[in-house]
Design a protein around this motif. Structure first.
Motif, short mmCIF file in Angstrom:
data_model
loop_
_atom_site.label_atom_id
_atom_site.label_comp_id
_atom_site.label_asym_id
_atom_site.label_seq_id
_atom_site.Cartn_x
_atom_site.Cartn_y
_atom_site.Cartn_z
N ARG A 183 22.32 -27.72 -14.46
CA ARG A 183 22.62 -28.28 -15.67
C ARG A 183 22.50 -29.97 -15.39
NH1 ARG A 183 22.95 -25.74 -20.40
NH2 ARG A 183 23.39 -23.47 -20.03
N ALA A 239 19.34 -31.39 -14.25
CA ALA A 239 18.61 -31.37 -15.40
C ALA A 239 18.70 -32.51 -16.27
CB ALA A 239 18.60 -29.98 -16.27
N SER A 268 10.52 -32.39 -20.23
CA SER A 268 11.03 -31.01 -20.31
C SER A 268 11.72 -30.53 -19.13
CB SER A 268 10.18 -30.28 -21.06
OG SER A 268 10.92 -28.84 -21.18
N ASN A 278 13.25 -26.85 -17.98
CA ASN A 278 13.73 -25.39 -18.36
C ASN A 278 14.60 -25.06 -17.47
OD1 ASN A 278 10.63 -25.88 -19.41
ND2 ASN A 278 12.02 -24.16 -20.73
N ILE A 279 15.61 -24.37 -17.58
CA ILE A 279 16.71 -23.61 -16.64
C ILE A 279 16.62 -22.49 -16.89
CG2 ILE A 279 19.04 -23.80 -15.88
CD1 ILE A 279 19.40 -26.43 -17.56
N LEU A 280 16.03 -21.74 -15.82
CA LEU A 280 15.71 -20.23 -15.96
C LEU A 280 17.00 -19.43 -15.11
CD1 LEU A 280 12.32 -20.13 -14.71
CD2 LEU A 280 13.18 -20.29 -16.97
N LEU A 296 14.61 -24.58 -11.94
CA LEU A 296 14.37 -25.70 -12.89
C LEU A 296 12.89 -25.68 -12.96
CD1 LEU A 296 16.97 -28.35 -12.30
CD2 LEU A 296 17.16 -26.44 -13.53
N GLN A 340 8.54 -30.25 -16.56
CA GLN A 340 7.38 -30.79 -16.92
C GLN A 340 7.04 -32.35 -16.85
OE1 GLN A 340 6.17 -29.11 -20.69
NE2 GLN A 340 7.49 -27.36 -20.04
#
Length: 135
Positions: free
Chosen positions: A47, A50, A61, A63-65, A86, A89
């Protein structure tokens, strides 16, 4: 000689044709956008990284998987851990800056930072990426 010239000029002419097509159609050129994959040791660090990437405007963007199981060789030994992935994009032209920045804030000695060019996708989404990551 003509054949040699044609072979040598093909990549240049193809690139120009793709740029012209993109300009006319209002779409992204294949390869100008990328998806970067970054692994993090836990959700808190994921986090933080990101947020830092977004604050620097290095991505449209992130995305945190959730947790994944990783197996890898480290210093000659087989290791196993859980990691958070992560998906970033961004513009392909920003990958070097993104990589340098992530390496400067990441706790791993050698963080995983891998990028893949985006050749196709929803044209509206690709345009959105371009609009949200400055050149």
């Amino acid at each position: 000689q003509v054949l040699t010239l044609a072979v040598l000029l093909f990549p240049v002419l193809r690139g120009l044709a793709l740029q012209l097509h993109s300009a006319i159609m209002g779409t992204s050129m294949p390869g100008t956008l990328s998806l970067a994959l970054l692994s993090c040791p836990n959700e808190s660090i994921a986090r933080d990284i990101a947020r830092a990437i977004m604050d620097k405007k290095l991505a449209a963007s992130v995305n945190i998987l959730p947790k994944s199981s990783a197996r890898y060789f480290w210093k000659g030994e087989l290791e196993e851990s859980t990691e958070i992935l992560l998906l970033v994009q961004t513009r392909t032209s920003k990958i070097g800056e993104l990589s340098d920045y992530v390496r400067s804030i990441h706790p791993f000695e050698i963080p995983e930072i891998i990028s893949l060019p985006i050749d196709q996708g929803n044209p509206l989404h690709l345009k959105w990426i371009e609009e949200n990551v400055p050149r």
